[in-house]
Design an enzyme around this catalytic site. Sequence first.
Site, PDB file in Angstrom:
ATOM      1  CG  HIS A  72     -95.842   6.060 -49.234  1.00 44.92           C
ATOM      2  ND1 HIS A  72     -95.444   7.039 -50.098  1.00 44.92           N
ATOM      3  CD2 HIS A  72     -96.263   5.020 -50.000  1.00 44.92           C
ATOM      4  CE1 HIS A  72     -95.620   6.621 -51.343  1.00 44.92           C
ATOM      5  NE2 HIS A  72     -96.107   5.399 -51.312  1.00 44.92           N
TER       6      HIS A  72
ATOM      7  CG  HIS B 228     -89.698   8.278 -45.871  1.00 45.50           C
ATOM      8  ND1 HIS B 228     -89.759   9.646 -45.785  1.00 45.50           N
ATOM      9  CD2 HIS B 228     -90.598   7.912 -46.824  1.00 45.50           C
ATOM     10  CE1 HIS B 228     -90.663  10.088 -46.644  1.00 45.50           C
ATOM     11  NE2 HIS B 228     -91.178   9.063 -47.280  1.00 45.50           N
TER      12      HIS B 228
END
Length: 440
Positions: free
Chosen positions: A207, A254
Amino acid sequence: MAGGIKMGFMRLMQNLQDPQHVARFQRLCGVRGVEARDRLSNGASCVGHGYNVSQNGGGDGIRRRAPEIETDREKRNNGVADDCARDERRVDGSEQDSARGSTVKPMRRNSLTGDVGQEFLVENKLLFYLFMLGTELGNELFYICFFPNFMWNVDAFVSRRLVVVWVWVMYLGQCTKDVIRRPRPASPPVVKVEMFYNSEYSMPSTHAMSGTAIPLSLFLITYGRWEYPLLLGVSLAIGWCVVVCLSRIYMGMHSILDVIVGFLYSLLILLIFGPALDTIDTFNQTHPYAPVLIVSLHLGLGLFSFTLDTWSTSRGDTAQILGSGAGIALASHLNHRLGLLSDPPVSMLPLQPPAFTLSMIGLCALRFLLGVIILLVTRAVMKALTIPLVCWVFGIPSNDVRKARQHMEVELPYRYIVYGTVGFNSLFLVPFVFAHIGLL
């Protein structure tokens, strides 16, 4: 001296990987898990830090238990103890906390395990919706709307190059994840606001890679080709990148290190492949053997990436990206031969943005809606036809589609055929239809 620098660097990396930083950022943004607070209010305690990882969808998940998780257990337990202590201090005010926020479930269940995750409390709805938007800027729905819309309503030249960048960045990012094999941030202490990608490995953040590469490439390709203020382009690129990167920490997907590595890795890929964009696009459009090489290259890259230790959404996403890129590249070759969506001559550059009138906005909206409907119908029809056919060819039961798609023999041709067709139709069939009904 060198040894001290290396040790300091390793400590920095471990610190940036610490899930406690992710949990602190989430609490700062108004996200808190409700499990500990609910247990405490019912008379339970945090003795042993008995969080149920299988219920809340821990980042390491059911797919993997990497050694790094075990070595960090003591550190996490200390962090959980701190969280429990904070929760104990909040018990008396838990009703006020609930009044300030709302309890919601994570975005989308985990496609591998079916885990829907742990409920959590959102105290800042503005940030919640902002980071939801940020994470959607790296998901399929955004891609299937953004790239085709740019082709149909803005500039096919720019869109073709953006797709090349997107394919290379995402492919290399997904493959690197399965080489490094770092687990997702541990939950607890992290709250999983999103569950869909929870079974994948974590480093680098793809991303963050797409959220860096797409806006930066968009600025670099369009500036000088289109007339617009420099400050506007820079601000849009930076804002897009920051929102996407922070959204991955907010979602609990993350660590800080994952996002930093994704950002820097994306810059490195752009530095290497950026100068070749014109050559690649010209080759795809004009070379007589381009279709053969396009199919061979994308299929070969997909076969290489399918050598994973076990199934995850990463493998399917990689095939999907390569299939879409191949379909768009093939369509650009056919478009060039037929003169569809031809690029304006160099003498017309830089291009002037059109005046925003009601008729122009209506025409763009009509193209977008009709085009997306065609693409969604294409995807639905191709899925319905391809999955049973491939299962029949390879003798795999198709009564459970989710399990059938986990077989490489099904997933590889299914993803390539379906999304290759979607990509091809976005740049060929849809403009062809527009040209015949007077929308171009």
